[in-house]
Design an enzyme around this catalytic site. Structure first.
Site, mmCIF file in Angstrom:
data_model
loop_
_atom_site.group_PDB
_atom_site.id
_atom_site.type_symbol
_atom_site.label_atom_id
_atom_site.label_comp_id
_atom_site.label_asym_id
_atom_site.label_seq_id
_atom_site.Cartn_x
_atom_site.Cartn_y
_atom_site.Cartn_z
ATOM 1 C CG HIS A 42 23.494 26.570 41.376
ATOM 2 N ND1 HIS A 42 24.361 27.108 41.970
ATOM 3 C CD2 HIS A 42 22.927 25.441 41.712
ATOM 4 C CE1 HIS A 42 24.937 25.852 42.885
ATOM 5 N NE2 HIS A 42 23.686 25.055 42.555
ATOM 6 C CG HIS B 237 23.049 18.496 47.373
ATOM 7 N ND1 HIS B 237 22.217 19.581 47.167
ATOM 8 C CD2 HIS B 237 23.981 18.270 46.495
ATOM 9 C CE1 HIS B 237 22.586 19.813 45.965
ATOM 10 N NE2 HIS B 237 23.536 19.149 45.424
ATOM 11 C CD GLU C 34 26.067 17.569 43.390
ATOM 12 O OE1 GLU C 34 25.457 18.145 42.499
ATOM 13 O OE2 GLU C 34 26.123 17.866 44.634
ATOM 14 C CD GLU D 30 27.138 20.136 46.830
ATOM 15 O OE1 GLU D 30 28.163 20.185 46.461
ATOM 16 O OE2 GLU D 30 26.357 20.883 46.539
ATOM 17 C CD GLU D 31 23.786 23.728 45.845
ATOM 18 O OE1 GLU D 31 25.185 24.319 45.560
ATOM 19 O OE2 GLU D 31 23.311 22.733 44.802
ATOM 20 C CG ASP E 23 22.866 21.176 41.855
ATOM 21 O OD1 ASP E 23 22.870 19.931 42.718
ATOM 22 O OD2 ASP E 23 23.589 21.987 42.029
ATOM 23 C CG ASP F 60 21.780 21.474 50.396
ATOM 24 O OD1 ASP F 60 22.082 20.450 50.079
ATOM 25 O OD2 ASP F 60 22.537 22.515 50.314
HETATM 26 ZN ZN LIG Z 1 24.466 19.851 43.741
#
Ligand SMILES: [Zn+2]
Length: 387
Positions: A362, A74, A170, A141-142, A107, A76
């Site tokens: 994150h 992903h 991931e 995905e997030e 990520d 995003d």
């Molecule tokens: Zn991820």
């Protein structure tokens, strides 16, 4: 075509791309893959209670092979939070002391850069490979994950696009690249139970039904019940009580109701339904038990994901060998951690997750080690060579 994975990582990080529609980042990748002779589709999905998302499907399969390995990921990213708290602008992709900083490094934009770079290098070395190489990139995905990977897979199936194996980029390592790959996940289900008894005076319990007594009995039975002893690739399933509440009416009052919440993380010897059946059975037996006639229960539950194991028969050993060759370390085949889009892909193909370190994902000052990005790119290339 040669692509430096570090430079490509920086290019991707410099395009901020929150979940949802982001033409720029998807177009950017499409252009790279198209110029390397991939046939590309940009798939826009909207609706089903969620926002519009664009996704990229790309495939290179000159021999029309039955065997096709996909790279999935992903673009995003989650919000950067307080921008001023970052050491470097989260979208500047600054390298300092061997670390690449930025939102989406771990990520998982660096992994996308690594597998794109590896695939293009592999194709440059093998113009006519006897298997296909595909990309499934979503920009959602997030967040909701409604108009992303699941819908692309559905579209692929309906339009006859094959997928037999898949690597998801991931971040899978707790602290160092090469420690861990993932071949499945535990399932997760949350429960709430409310017991209604009959309120009364503590001095005359014969005129009341104490819901707290029932609840304690029920929770004890549930907690003491051994769900299983673990399976080959999974830890034992586990139930954790997360809250117990009741009306606090005073020291001489038996309350009318009592509630509890608990969560079950379960392995591949259960399904959410078998866990629900078990909890219901325990409720029936306990609430209707001797001395409690007249008490009732309400049970609600929410499944966040089923457990799954992608049988490590072909791809996983290749991944383990590749990691060993590049890092000298044998990675653990794990089923720990939260959910990812692998939960959709496992219905179609053998899926293995391998990416960078997840420690700063994150977070403020998210970063990845430049040396580990280079190792990841080499590992993906090695996997293609071994495939
Ligand atoms: Zn991820």
């Amino acid at each position: 075509m040669k692509l430096d994975p570090i430079k490509l990582s920086q290019d991707l990080i410099r395009i901020p791309s929150y979940s949802g529609f982001n033409a720029e980042v998807i177009e950017f990748l499409k252009n790279i893959l198209q110029s390397a002779n991939f046939s590309c589709d940009i798939l826009e999905y909207d609706g089903d209670g969620s926002y519009k998302v664009n996704n990229l499907h790309a495939v290179f399969n000159p021999q029309n092979s039955e065997k096709i390995i996909y790279f999935a990921g992903h673009t995003d990213v989650v919000n950067e939070g307080e921008k001023a708290a970052w050491k470097h602008d989260p979208y500047s992709a600054t390298i300092e002391d061997g670390k690449l900083y930025g939102r989406g490094t771990a990520d998982m934009k660096c992994a996308i850069a690594c597998f794109t770079s590896a695939a293009l290098k592999f194709i440059a070395e093998n113009k006519n490979p006897n298997f296909g190489i595909g990309f499934l990139i979503t920009n959602d995905e997030e967040a909701d994950g409604v108009n992303g990977t699941a819908k692309v897979l559905d579209w692929m199936q309906k339009s006859g696009k094959k997928i037999t194996h898949c690597l998801v980029g991931e971040p899978t390592n707790p602290s160092k690249f090469g420690e861990m790959i993932k071949i499945g996940r535990r399932g997760s289900i949350g429960f709430k139970v409310k017991i209604t008894g009959r309120q009364g005076h503590v001095a005359y319990p014969q005129n009341a039904i104490n819901p707290i007594t029932i609840l304690i009995n029920l929770l004890k039975i549930l907690k003491d019940h051994k769900l299983d002893a673990g399976t080959k690739f999974f830890d034992p399933s586990n139930l954790e009580i997360t809250s117990i509440t009741s009306q606090n009416l005073g020291g001489n009052v038996i309350p009318n109701t009592a509630e509890a919440a608990f969560n079950v993380r379960f392995n591949d010897s259960h399904s959410s339904q078998s866990i629900i059946d078990l909890v219901k059975y325990a409720c029936e037996k306990t609430v209707g038990g001797i001395g409690f006639v007249g008490a009732t229960y309400e049970l609600t539950h929410r499944t966040s994901g089923e457990s799954f194991l992608s049988d490590p028969k072909f791809l996983a050993p290749i991944v383990v060998d590749a990691v060993k060759k590049i890092t000298g370390q044998t990675p653990e085949m794990s089923t720990t951690g939260g959910t990812s889009d692998a939960r959709f892909i496992k219905n179609y193909a053998e899926v293995v997750e391998i990416g960078l370190v997840n420690q700063t994902a994150h977070q403020i000052d998210e970063f990845s080690e430049v040396s580990e990005i280079e190792q990841l790119q080499k590992t993906y290339l090695e996997i293609l060579r071994g495939f």
